[in-house]
Write a protein that holds these residues in place. Sequence first.
Motif, mmCIF file in Angstrom:
data_model
loop_
_atom_site.group_PDB
_atom_site.id
_atom_site.type_symbol
_atom_site.label_atom_id
_atom_site.label_comp_id
_atom_site.label_asym_id
_atom_site.label_seq_id
_atom_site.Cartn_x
_atom_site.Cartn_y
_atom_site.Cartn_z
ATOM 1 N N PRO C 3 81.123 15.895 -20.560
ATOM 2 C CA PRO C 3 82.475 15.584 -20.071
ATOM 3 C C PRO C 3 83.185 14.620 -21.015
ATOM 4 O O PRO C 3 82.542 13.844 -21.714
ATOM 5 C CB PRO C 3 82.214 14.909 -18.718
ATOM 6 C CG PRO C 3 80.807 15.230 -18.359
ATOM 7 C CD PRO C 3 80.076 15.475 -19.641
ATOM 8 N N PRO C 5 85.245 11.231 -21.752
ATOM 9 C CA PRO C 5 84.944 9.920 -21.150
ATOM 10 C C PRO C 5 85.740 9.681 -19.870
ATOM 11 O O PRO C 5 86.868 10.132 -19.731
ATOM 12 C CB PRO C 5 85.356 8.916 -22.233
ATOM 13 C CG PRO C 5 85.338 9.696 -23.492
ATOM 14 C CD PRO C 5 85.711 11.097 -23.134
ATOM 15 N N PHE C 6 85.127 9.011 -18.929
ATOM 16 C CA PHE C 6 85.816 8.614 -17.701
ATOM 17 C C PHE C 6 85.167 7.348 -17.166
ATOM 18 O O PHE C 6 84.095 6.958 -17.622
ATOM 19 C CB PHE C 6 85.749 9.727 -16.647
ATOM 20 C CG PHE C 6 84.355 10.115 -16.244
ATOM 21 C CD1 PHE C 6 83.730 11.200 -16.833
ATOM 22 C CD2 PHE C 6 83.663 9.398 -15.262
ATOM 23 C CE1 PHE C 6 82.434 11.566 -16.472
ATOM 24 C CE2 PHE C 6 82.361 9.750 -14.897
ATOM 25 C CZ PHE C 6 81.747 10.842 -15.510
ATOM 26 N N TYR C 8 83.496 5.566 -13.937
ATOM 27 C CA TYR C 8 82.792 5.909 -12.701
ATOM 28 C C TYR C 8 82.927 4.774 -11.708
ATOM 29 O O TYR C 8 82.659 3.619 -12.036
ATOM 30 C CB TYR C 8 81.327 6.173 -13.031
ATOM 31 C CG TYR C 8 80.407 6.361 -11.838
ATOM 32 C CD1 TYR C 8 79.756 5.265 -11.245
ATOM 33 C CD2 TYR C 8 80.165 7.626 -11.312
ATOM 34 C CE1 TYR C 8 78.898 5.441 -10.172
ATOM 35 C CE2 TYR C 8 79.299 7.799 -10.244
ATOM 36 C CZ TYR C 8 78.667 6.708 -9.676
ATOM 37 O OH TYR C 8 77.818 6.882 -8.608
ATOM 38 N N ARG C 10 82.224 3.787 -7.444
ATOM 39 C CA ARG C 10 81.490 4.256 -6.280
ATOM 40 C C ARG C 10 82.081 3.646 -5.018
ATOM 41 O O ARG C 10 82.356 2.446 -4.976
ATOM 42 C CB ARG C 10 80.008 3.877 -6.395
ATOM 43 C CG ARG C 10 79.139 4.543 -5.330
ATOM 44 C CD ARG C 10 77.693 4.127 -5.467
ATOM 45 N NE ARG C 10 77.126 4.579 -6.715
ATOM 46 C CZ ARG C 10 76.107 3.992 -7.322
ATOM 47 N NH1 ARG C 10 75.566 2.905 -6.815
ATOM 48 N NH2 ARG C 10 75.637 4.478 -8.448
ATOM 49 N N LEU C 31 84.209 12.573 -6.267
ATOM 50 C CA LEU C 31 82.980 13.257 -6.666
ATOM 51 C C LEU C 31 82.053 13.261 -5.463
ATOM 52 O O LEU C 31 81.649 12.219 -4.982
ATOM 53 C CB LEU C 31 82.320 12.514 -7.833
ATOM 54 C CG LEU C 31 80.960 13.034 -8.296
ATOM 55 C CD1 LEU C 31 81.119 14.397 -8.959
ATOM 56 C CD2 LEU C 31 80.314 12.056 -9.261
ATOM 57 N N ALA C 32 81.759 14.434 -4.953
ATOM 58 C CA ALA C 32 80.812 14.549 -3.838
ATOM 59 C C ALA C 32 79.490 15.051 -4.419
ATOM 60 O O ALA C 32 78.790 14.323 -5.087
ATOM 61 C CB ALA C 32 81.352 15.471 -2.760
ATOM 62 N N GLY C 33 79.166 16.323 -4.206
ATOM 63 C CA GLY C 33 77.939 16.867 -4.783
ATOM 64 C C GLY C 33 78.103 17.136 -6.268
ATOM 65 O O GLY C 33 77.131 17.220 -7.013
ATOM 66 N N GLY C 34 79.352 17.312 -6.672
ATOM 67 C CA GLY C 34 79.627 17.483 -8.093
ATOM 68 C C GLY C 34 79.436 18.890 -8.616
ATOM 69 O O GLY C 34 79.632 19.141 -9.800
ATOM 70 N N HIS C 35 79.068 19.828 -7.757
ATOM 71 C CA HIS C 35 78.747 21.157 -8.288
ATOM 72 C C HIS C 35 79.932 22.086 -8.397
ATOM 73 O O HIS C 35 79.794 23.230 -8.828
ATOM 74 C CB HIS C 35 77.607 21.777 -7.475
ATOM 75 C CG HIS C 35 76.274 21.305 -7.957
ATOM 76 N ND1 HIS C 35 75.965 19.974 -8.069
ATOM 77 C CD2 HIS C 35 75.188 21.978 -8.408
ATOM 78 C CE1 HIS C 35 74.733 19.850 -8.550
ATOM 79 N NE2 HIS C 35 74.250 21.044 -8.776
ATOM 80 N N LEU C 38 81.778 18.825 -11.663
ATOM 81 C CA LEU C 38 81.088 18.513 -12.924
ATOM 82 C C LEU C 38 81.017 19.712 -13.871
ATOM 83 O O LEU C 38 81.220 19.557 -15.080
ATOM 84 C CB LEU C 38 79.697 17.922 -12.654
ATOM 85 C CG LEU C 38 79.712 16.502 -12.096
ATOM 86 C CD1 LEU C 38 78.290 16.026 -11.767
ATOM 87 C CD2 LEU C 38 80.365 15.529 -13.066
ATOM 88 N N PRO C 39 80.736 20.924 -13.399
ATOM 89 C CA PRO C 39 80.760 22.064 -14.336
ATOM 90 C C PRO C 39 82.101 22.201 -15.045
ATOM 91 O O PRO C 39 82.149 22.512 -16.231
ATOM 92 C CB PRO C 39 80.451 23.264 -13.434
ATOM 93 C CG PRO C 39 79.625 22.688 -12.337
ATOM 94 C CD PRO C 39 80.214 21.324 -12.087
ATOM 95 N N ASP C 53 82.861 8.256 -6.787
ATOM 96 C CA ASP C 53 81.667 8.876 -6.192
ATOM 97 C C ASP C 53 81.630 8.518 -4.717
ATOM 98 O O ASP C 53 81.439 7.356 -4.345
ATOM 99 C CB ASP C 53 80.412 8.366 -6.917
ATOM 100 C CG ASP C 53 79.143 9.029 -6.422
ATOM 101 O OD1 ASP C 53 78.068 8.731 -6.979
ATOM 102 O OD2 ASP C 53 79.215 9.843 -5.471
ATOM 103 N N ARG C 56 77.589 8.681 -1.488
ATOM 104 C CA ARG C 56 76.708 7.810 -0.703
ATOM 105 C C ARG C 56 77.281 7.434 0.645
ATOM 106 O O ARG C 56 76.681 6.646 1.371
ATOM 107 C CB ARG C 56 76.469 6.495 -1.458
ATOM 108 C CG ARG C 56 76.038 6.637 -2.850
ATOM 109 C CD ARG C 56 74.655 7.204 -2.988
ATOM 110 N NE ARG C 56 74.326 7.332 -4.383
ATOM 111 C CZ ARG C 56 73.444 6.556 -5.001
ATOM 112 N NH1 ARG C 56 72.774 5.650 -4.324
ATOM 113 N NH2 ARG C 56 73.249 6.690 -6.285
ATOM 114 N N ARG C 109 72.776 19.945 -3.416
ATOM 115 C CA ARG C 109 73.808 18.981 -3.835
ATOM 116 C C ARG C 109 75.209 19.320 -3.336
ATOM 117 O O ARG C 109 75.980 18.429 -3.014
ATOM 118 C CB ARG C 109 73.865 18.912 -5.375
ATOM 119 C CG ARG C 109 72.628 18.394 -6.049
ATOM 120 C CD ARG C 109 72.369 16.958 -5.739
ATOM 121 N NE ARG C 109 73.338 16.060 -6.332
ATOM 122 C CZ ARG C 109 73.355 14.743 -6.124
ATOM 123 N NH1 ARG C 109 72.481 14.190 -5.302
ATOM 124 N NH2 ARG C 109 74.261 13.981 -6.703
#
Lengths: 767, 156, 272
Positions: C3, C5-6, C8, C10, C31-35, C38-39, C53, C56, C109
């Motif tokens: 990716p 830069p970013f 992060y 939480r 950002l939850a599970g990211g699936h 993130l792809p 994120d 949690r 995830r």
Amino acid sequence: MSILGTRVVRTEDPRLLTAGGTYVDDLRVPELAQASRVTFVRSPIAHALITGIDVSAARAAPGVVAVLTAADLDDLPPPPEDSGLTGTEGAPLPLGGPWGEPLFAVDRVRFVGEPVAMVITDDRYQGEDAAELVNVDYEPLPAVVGFDAALAGASLLFPSAGSNVAVNGAKEADAATFEGCDVVVEHTIENQRLAPVPMEGRAAAAHWAAGKLTVWASTQNAQIARFILAGALGLDPGSIRVVAPDVGGGFGAKIGVDRDALLVAWAAKHTGVTVKWSETRSENLLAMTHGRAQRQVIKIGGSRDGRILAYRLEIVQDTGAYPRMGGFLPFLTSLMAVGPYDIGKVEAGYRVVVTNTAPISAYRGAGRPEATAAIERAVDLFATEIGMDAADVRRINLVPPEKFPFASPCGAVYDTGAYAEALDKVLAGAGYQELRAEQARRREGGDVLQLGIGVASYVEITAADAAGGETARLDVHGDGTATVYTGSSAHGQGHHTAWAMLVQAELGIDMSKVTVVHGDTDLIPTGVGTYASRSLQLGGVAVQKAAVDVKEQARRVAADMLEASESDLELDIERGAWQVRGDPEASRTWGQVAEHAGEEGLTASVNYTEGQPTFPFGTHLALVEVDTETGKARLLRHVTVDDAGTVLSPLLAEGQRHGGIAQGVAQALLEEMVYDPSGNPVTGTLVDYAIITAAELPSFELLRSETPATINPLGAKGIGEAGTIGATPALQNAVIDAVSHLGVRHIDMPVTPARVWAAMSEARDGQ
Amino acid sequence: MKVSVSVNGGQVDADVADRTLLVHFLRDVVGLTATNVGCDTSSCGACTVLLDGKSVKSCTVLAGQADGCEITTAEGLSADHGEMHEVQRAFREEHALQCGFCTPGMVMATVSLLAENPTPTEDEVRSALEGNLCRCTGYHNIVRAVLAAANERRTS
Amino acid sequence: MIPAPFTYKRAASIDEALELVAADGDEAKFLAGGHSLLPLMKLRLAVPEVLIDIGRIGELSYIRDAGGHIAVGALTSHDELSRSGLLAQELPLLAHAASQIGDPQVRHRGTIGGSLAHADPAADLPAVVLALGATLVVRGPAGSREIPAGEFFQDLFETALQPGELLTEIRIPKPEADGWSFQKFAKRGIDWAIVGVAVQGGRVALVNMGPTPLRASAVESALAAGSAPHEAAAHAAENTSPPDDLNGPRAYREHLARVLVRRALEESRTRA
């Protein structure tokens, strides 16, 4: 009892399972400790002039050590003189002259993914960032995509060549060939472009120090890689060391080293910076060589009683942007065009065209799957035309046992074979009659789920370059252990286990005491490596010969130690000990004999060059179920005979068959590397390039058949590519068979649900 | 960002770039290279590890998302004296690996499967492994190995 | 592969998540599970400067029987959905559809909230919540609001979520009619649907037949008027705009829609 032919688990596995293999990107050798990372800048456009490159922004990016382009290639030897190769010589060599391929693209790019520049950074994350900052100006040119566009030649990739036809091995059609045929069927079919997709992509690392270049490469041939590097970089081979660490699959696409790896090696020498490179999967799909990509016009003729009298195969081979293999692949296709059949008249010819797509090279089978797929389609078309069962037509035409060695009309001489027996074994194993009965029942009932049964019989050529031979050196040490240095270069095939088995079988030294070394040109300066399914019949035989040589040396030494005559000495294989016949007390261990053997110890080196190509054969049967409402095909069963002569390791042989079948099935059902008309890859990730998963395959049914080769003492032919060759046409024929009662005659691969549905719709509309 | 991750039972504290993928954290920071990168679209599963006991594709997890979690990689499966885990033993026994590149991910996916479904059928095994691509074995022996490992666990 | 830069960040709670996203506005994504996210980021098709994120936030993962409806927390994973005894009992369509998403690693995830907020018309859960007549609960700086599923999906990858809003809960009324079916047609088990159909009683929703999940209204009307499954299914492709791509031309998807709707309706009847 010899260990050969028995089930032996692999010696490679404990390390691979507990610590993982050491692939190029895993290397932790001291020379690479501070290695920088190479990231390529690749052309996003299929065909264009490069009108400018601005690297200033990239050079200023964080972590950038260097940015290199064609302008920096000032320390290379001049390109070799035009070899004058026409490409019809049957050699896997690139065409020179106007078709030459640069390292970095200079003034023109010819495929999406072609390397244009390179950034070298401290780490890979910075590399991706910096690569984006390299600014390249392109002036688009019309892209050439597909056979028709290439042949039409409205746009040329190499204007000075005057054409996109790089190789012309076409054979004029002879009207007499099909004279006397009551039935003639002709069709144009396609053997589609595939991506090899080894799970590990291409990778290389390079270190230049004190005039020596060390290159770690994910390669199938360390010695060939060294030869290529020497020529490309203008270095003496003696100043280059190539090391192949663990290699995560190759399938023919990692033969030697390719352009991108050459650039990595050059960059290390040019900058003095130690570098590492491992491509992403997207790069791998774009820029690793592709496979297959033939358009085939097939013509088959014969009589209504099932005898095939004539066959013609006309190939147009798409070689991508650069003819890296000349006409080698379609040459092999032509050589094997007639398959396992005794057909009187055969014509086979080819032309090779360039297109604005990734270059084509070997991919599991390399030209032979194309031959088998073509004739197996032709036989099925012929069978349908005359209304005869496809298996029966095959049986009538297969070369009978008494005709071996069989000189085929295509120029190959098939050594040994039992073709009809293989066919019948598979039919019996599959329960062919019951399957046909069930198929008939479902057709009668108009079931939505129809059965298709596809048969494919094949013969293939392995160790086509047997004349190149293979090397082995065997040392037996004073502690009773042994080391084998092999020219072969396994990338999953399990040679370490197999060669250790050979040493144990010949000398009685337990496998656990045998170390096998491969893939390091410092340790093994001469060797060929692993491709063309050559390793057991050349490399394995070399190991056995070295063992025999060592045995004879040991006999002399042991005789001396035991003060007996050589003829009274025997080697107890079970115990691994030399003893005087009839006097087990008078014995010496291998370690003792090696110690006594003097300075050199017990050692033998063999360069085995007396091999010849061999011809494994077999039959595959695929049973599919096609949902006639959606067009989706499901493979229910896959039954095979793959006869590659005497089996040294049933475990390893079966593994090769399984893997080959899976790739063959995948070609028929799922895979295709697609470019749009502008040359942009459409299937550029594993989301769209659909390799097969465990969920789409059944367990396979492998039947046993061993018709030994006569040319080598192991009776071995090559098994590595046979599964792929047989599986693809069996699947394709099966899916077509499932809907043939609806009038479908042919469906090009991959036989996706949409294509099956389209074929059914067309057949229905045509009625 | 600072992360604190338990990897194979050992605590690892590091300061990494926010965008660090878990797979690169494991390979480059922790130095465990068995877990491999095989694709860039979360398709191939070569990077599969266990995160708090469940299989995940570590290329699609940020190191930051694993902060405070437990990661198990293939290297963490063997006992301290290097004896193989029953799944690894089964893979060897059944010749379920050739080049080995997909293997660590395949083994971790198997461990996760058997934890969730100790007695899978062949179909269930094949479905459970559809996120793990292998180009060498054709999956035939992998399926045998998984079933053998399940059987060994059941009978022991 | 990597990716851009970013930064992060939480969030430990819903409130914190809302505060963080208010601060970073357009540049931030949850950002939850990211699936799903993130792809896209790894291919640099999405380049958010800030990732918040929310993975949690334990209070967002639940499946509860709330009397007339089932309440599902947005961070409930596909795996949890597929294993839920409560869902198996009350909303088997949702449990089953979740079990068909991707592969086990993805399901461990990926979350229902992430999938719905991403709004890929080729994803399964958007059509499922449409068929179930769900209401999506959204929290924002101005408080909570409820959005019917039919209004939530607006265009390709576009939802009714406003900047600064977080999807927190999916409320699914307990179905009146028991019959259900989920027909997912793909080349491989791990692929997105070429075409998919979700049926709950008389409600029929389509996967990948347009830029958003679609109700097959003409089918539903025919059913309500007493048509048999195969008659109603003939209307499946009406008012759809399926893509033309590698998996087939438009006409093929339209044909598949008719076949799969018929099969879904027939299967649903066996469960009614």
